[in-house]
Design a protein around this motif. Structure first.
Motif, PDB file in Angstrom:
ATOM      1  N   ASP A  16       0.837  -1.191   0.000  1.00  9.26           N
ATOM      2  CA  ASP A  16       0.000   0.000   0.000  1.00  9.26           C
ATOM      3  C   ASP A  16       0.874   1.244   0.000  1.00  9.26           C
ATOM      4  OD1 ASP A  16      -2.874   1.121   0.530  1.00  9.26           O
ATOM      5  OD2 ASP A  16      -1.554   2.184   1.932  1.00  9.26           O
ATOM      6  N   HIS A  17       0.451   2.267  -0.748  1.00 12.40           N
ATOM      7  CA  HIS A  17       1.303   3.452  -0.887  1.00 12.40           C
ATOM      8  C   HIS A  17       1.461   4.197   0.437  1.00 12.40           C
ATOM      9  CE1 HIS A  17      -2.424   5.891  -1.089  1.00 12.40           C
ATOM     10  NE2 HIS A  17      -1.636   6.912  -0.782  1.00 12.40           N
ATOM     11  N   GLU A  18       0.491   4.113   1.331  1.00  9.93           N
ATOM     12  CA  GLU A  18       0.611   4.786   2.618  1.00  9.93           C
ATOM     13  C   GLU A  18       1.641   4.090   3.510  1.00  9.93           C
ATOM     14  OE1 GLU A  18      -3.308   4.945   4.197  1.00  9.93           O
ATOM     15  OE2 GLU A  18      -3.900   6.652   2.937  1.00  9.93           O
ATOM     16  N   ASP A  19       1.689   2.757   3.442  1.00 10.58           N
ATOM     17  CA  ASP A  19       2.718   2.024   4.187  1.00 10.58           C
ATOM     18  C   ASP A  19       4.096   2.337   3.627  1.00 10.58           C
ATOM     19  OD1 ASP A  19       0.764   0.851   5.760  1.00 10.58           O
ATOM     20  OD2 ASP A  19       0.555  -0.886   4.432  1.00 10.58           O
ATOM     21  N   ALA A  20       4.179   2.468   2.296  1.00  8.62           N
ATOM     22  CA  ALA A  20       5.459   2.796   1.676  1.00  8.62           C
ATOM     23  C   ALA A  20       5.926   4.192   2.075  1.00  8.62           C
ATOM     24  CB  ALA A  20       5.344   2.700   0.160  1.00  8.62           C
ATOM     25  N   LEU A  21       4.981   5.114   2.217  1.00  4.05           N
ATOM     26  CA  LEU A  21       5.334   6.486   2.595  1.00  4.05           C
ATOM     27  C   LEU A  21       6.012   6.515   3.956  1.00  4.05           C
ATOM     28  CD1 LEU A  21       5.153   9.553   2.036  1.00  4.05           C
ATOM     29  CD2 LEU A  21       2.916   9.512   3.138  1.00  4.05           C
ATOM     30  N   ASP A  22       5.512   5.728   4.904  1.00  2.26           N
ATOM     31  CA  ASP A  22       6.099   5.696   6.242  1.00  2.26           C
ATOM     32  C   ASP A  22       7.555   5.242   6.191  1.00  2.26           C
ATOM     33  OD1 ASP A  22       3.697   6.500   7.322  1.00  2.26           O
ATOM     34  OD2 ASP A  22       3.021   4.454   7.746  1.00  2.26           O
ATOM     35  N   VAL A  23       7.848   4.279   5.328  1.00  3.56           N
ATOM     36  CA  VAL A  23       9.208   3.743   5.242  1.00  3.56           C
ATOM     37  C   VAL A  23      10.122   4.704   4.494  1.00  3.56           C
ATOM     38  CG1 VAL A  23      10.625   1.832   4.402  1.00  3.56           C
ATOM     39  CG2 VAL A  23       8.340   1.392   5.320  1.00  3.56           C
ATOM     40  N   LEU A  24       9.622   5.276   3.384  1.00  2.00           N
ATOM     41  CA  LEU A  24      10.468   6.097   2.514  1.00  2.00           C
ATOM     42  C   LEU A  24      10.746   7.480   3.081  1.00  2.00           C
ATOM     43  CD1 LEU A  24       8.892   5.190  -0.955  1.00  2.00           C
ATOM     44  CD2 LEU A  24      11.082   4.406  -0.023  1.00  2.00           C
ATOM     45  N   THR A  25       9.932   7.926   4.036  1.00  2.00           N
ATOM     46  CA  THR A  25      10.144   9.258   4.608  1.00  2.00           C
ATOM     47  C   THR A  25      11.541   9.393   5.201  1.00  2.00           C
ATOM     48  OG1 THR A  25       7.791   9.500   5.096  1.00  2.00           O
ATOM     49  CG2 THR A  25       9.302  10.921   6.302  1.00  2.00           C
ATOM     50  N   GLY A  26      12.059   8.329   5.786  1.00  2.00           N
ATOM     51  CA  GLY A  26      13.375   8.396   6.400  1.00  2.00           C
ATOM     52  C   GLY A  26      14.503   7.929   5.514  1.00  2.00           C
ATOM     53  N   ALA A  27      14.215   7.518   4.286  1.00  2.00           N
ATOM     54  CA  ALA A  27      15.249   7.038   3.369  1.00  2.00           C
ATOM     55  C   ALA A  27      15.949   8.212   2.683  1.00  2.00           C
ATOM     56  CB  ALA A  27      14.629   6.113   2.327  1.00  2.00           C
ATOM     57  N   PRO A  28      17.168   7.993   2.152  1.00  2.00           N
ATOM     58  CA  PRO A  28      17.893   9.068   1.446  1.00  2.00           C
ATOM     59  C   PRO A  28      17.060   9.631   0.300  1.00  2.00           C
ATOM     60  CG  PRO A  28      19.331   7.197   1.862  1.00  2.00           C
ATOM     61  CD  PRO A  28      17.957   6.758   2.229  1.00  2.00           C
ATOM     62  N   SER A  29      16.896  10.945   0.264  1.00  2.00           N
ATOM     63  CA  SER A  29      16.006  11.568  -0.713  1.00  2.00           C
ATOM     64  C   SER A  29      16.474  11.345  -2.146  1.00  2.00           C
ATOM     65  CB  SER A  29      15.891  13.066  -0.426  1.00  2.00           C
ATOM     66  OG  SER A  29      17.171  13.687  -0.467  1.00  2.00           O
ATOM     67  N   ILE A  30      17.787  11.344  -2.374  1.00  2.00           N
ATOM     68  CA  ILE A  30      18.293  11.171  -3.743  1.00  2.00           C
ATOM     69  C   ILE A  30      17.901   9.790  -4.268  1.00  2.00           C
ATOM     70  CG2 ILE A  30      20.370  10.971  -5.153  1.00  2.00           C
ATOM     71  CD1 ILE A  30      21.698  13.039  -3.401  1.00  2.00           C
ATOM     72  N   GLU A  31      18.064   8.781  -3.427  1.00  2.00           N
ATOM     73  CA  GLU A  31      17.720   7.414  -3.833  1.00  2.00           C
ATOM     74  C   GLU A  31      16.223   7.273  -4.075  1.00  2.00           C
ATOM     75  OE1 GLU A  31      17.788   2.874  -1.972  1.00  2.00           O
ATOM     76  OE2 GLU A  31      18.806   4.512  -0.932  1.00  2.00           O
ATOM     77  N   VAL A  32      15.413   7.837  -3.185  1.00  2.00           N
ATOM     78  CA  VAL A  32      13.961   7.758  -3.321  1.00  2.00           C
ATOM     79  C   VAL A  32      13.484   8.480  -4.561  1.00  2.00           C
ATOM     80  CG1 VAL A  32      11.763   8.425  -2.285  1.00  2.00           C
ATOM     81  CG2 VAL A  32      13.573   7.482  -0.847  1.00  2.00           C
ATOM     82  N   ASP A  33      13.975   9.700  -4.775  1.00  2.00           N
ATOM     83  CA  ASP A  33      13.531  10.501  -5.918  1.00  2.00           C
ATOM     84  C   ASP A  33      13.867   9.822  -7.237  1.00  2.00           C
ATOM     85  OD1 ASP A  33      12.626  12.324  -4.124  1.00  2.00           O
ATOM     86  OD2 ASP A  33      14.217  13.796  -4.449  1.00  2.00           O
ATOM     87  N   ALA A  34      15.069   9.248  -7.332  1.00  2.00           N
ATOM     88  CA  ALA A  34      15.481   8.587  -8.573  1.00  2.00           C
ATOM     89  C   ALA A  34      14.611   7.373  -8.860  1.00  2.00           C
ATOM     90  CB  ALA A  34      16.954   8.184  -8.479  1.00  2.00           C
ATOM     91  N   ALA A  35      14.354   6.573  -7.825  1.00  2.00           N
ATOM     92  CA  ALA A  35      13.540   5.372  -8.022  1.00  2.00           C
ATOM     93  C   ALA A  35      12.101   5.732  -8.356  1.00  2.00           C
ATOM     94  CB  ALA A  35      13.601   4.507  -6.764  1.00  2.00           C
ATOM     95  N   LEU A  36      11.560   6.746  -7.685  1.00  2.00           N
ATOM     96  CA  LEU A  36      10.167   7.130  -7.915  1.00  2.00           C
ATOM     97  C   LEU A  36       9.989   7.766  -9.285  1.00  2.00           C
ATOM     98  CD1 LEU A  36       7.367   7.183  -6.740  1.00  2.00           C
ATOM     99  CD2 LEU A  36       7.946   9.286  -5.521  1.00  2.00           C
TER     100      LEU A  36
END
Length: 358
Positions: A16-36
């Motif tokens: 679920d995208h809401e569960d993913a949001l909780d995990v990704l909030t603390g992940a490195p922004s560069i890595e998250v932005d590139a993957a998304l």
């Protein structure tokens, strides 16, 4: 678990995208932005390559009410066409028209939340028929449009109908527009200048009361030898017909919807708030039914004396039906909207019947 794996799980529907949001909030922004960005780009490429036009996808997403998601679609449409050749001018025009005004940049969490939710939504969107070739694919023949002078005259008459505060005058202008459309169709059938075939076009139907508005579009289409298929989950109707007829239907429908809304606002003032929704729905049902009757009356009157053209008109109608059956071989006849307000029904019918069509 890597950011890319989490985003792929959202894309596949496993997370679920809401569960993913909780995990990704603390992940490195560069890595998250590139993957998304990569995941969204892949989904946009799938949809644009499989029939979705920029305006259609933008409308389908924007109706969810999130401006961040609407902006993402607008940006993606322009990015998708960039560097590709050839690009159909109609596709490019839609992408260019989606430019949105600059606004205050939303915070990162809001963007991340909107992007993940959009990714989950895009993966559920189906492939649809390609009506305009996507960028980078061979161009097809552009449909033969009707005489622009006739369309301009129809457009001018409808503009007068929309501008007047007198219902009788509005009805007369709309009737005159239908007369011009029918006369032009007679001229085309009697002396065809080019060999033309039926085409399809998708017309967006906005909420609220989408089903009732789609009914009005169908009534206008049937009076002008076109057919429609309503796709409620996607927010558009596909209209089949000869291109000049489709142009006329789109103009008439847009104008009549404006006139219906104005009459509905005028008549709803004395309706109790608790009954307002039922009143509006019943109003639009009645309006569509009666408008269909009146447009057919105008068409039949203008066709009087042209019995020699009936075989050709019948052949064109068969061609339109065959085109629709090829695109939608398994359509389902939907149940009409329930009329829950007699007051709304009578008001809607009166709004479409306030003047003789001369």
């Amino acid at each position: 678990m890597a950011a890319r794996d989490i985003i792929e799980a959202v894309r596949s529907g496993a997370l679920d995208h809401e569960d993913a949001l909780d995990v990704l909030t603390g992940a490195p922004s560069i890595e998250v932005d590139a993957a998304l960005t990569g995941a969204l780009s892949s989904e946009f490429s799938r949809l644009f390559g499989n029939g979705w036009q920029p305006a259609e996808l933008h409308r389908a997403v924007a109706r969810r009410g999130n401006p961040i998601q609407a902006r993402l679609v607008a940006d993606a449409a322009r990015d998708y066409a960039r560097g590709k050749s050839p690009v159909d001018e109609r596709w490019q025009a839609q992408a260019d028209a989606l430019r949105t005004p600059e606004s205050r940049r939303p915070d990162r969490i809001a963007v991340l939340d909107a992007s993940l939710a959009l990714l989950a939504e895009l993966r559920r969107m189906p492939r649809i028929d390609i009506l305009i070739p996507p960028p980078g694919t061979p161009l097809t023949a552009v449909p033969h449009h009707g005489d622009q002078r006739i369309l301009d005259r129809v457009r001018a008459l409808l503009a007068k109908a929309e501008a007047t505060d007198f219902p009788a005058e509005a009805e007369s202008y709309s009737a005159k527009a239908q007369e011009l459309i029918t006369r032009y169709r007679i001229e085309v059938v009697a002396a065809p200048a080019v060999d033309v075939t039926p085409f399809a076009r998708r017309i967006g139907v906005d909420h609220p009361y989408e089903t009732e508005k789609a009914g009005l579009l169908d009534a206008v289409a049937q009076a002008n030898t076109c057919r429609t298929v309503w796709s409620p989950e996607l927010g558009f109707s596909t209209i089949f017909g000869f291109d000049a007829d489709i142009d006329a239907v789109e103009l008439l429908y847009t104008s009549l919807l404006v006139q219906a809304n104005r009459a509905m606002v005028r008549d709803e003032k004395n309706v109790r708030k608790a009954r307002l929704k039922a009143f509006k729905r019943s109003f639009l049902v009645a309006y569509g039914v009666r408008i269909g009757e009146r447009l057919r009356q105008v068409t039949e009157r203008e066709m009087t004396g042209h019995g020699d053209l009936l075989p050709v008109l019948r052949r064109r109608e068969v061609q339109v039906n065959e085109a629709m059956d090829r695109a939608f071989p398994r359509t389902v006849r939907a149940r009409g909207s329930r009329v829950e307000s007699l007051e709304g029904w009578e008001s809607g019918r009166a709004a479409a019947d306030e003047a003789e069509l001369r």
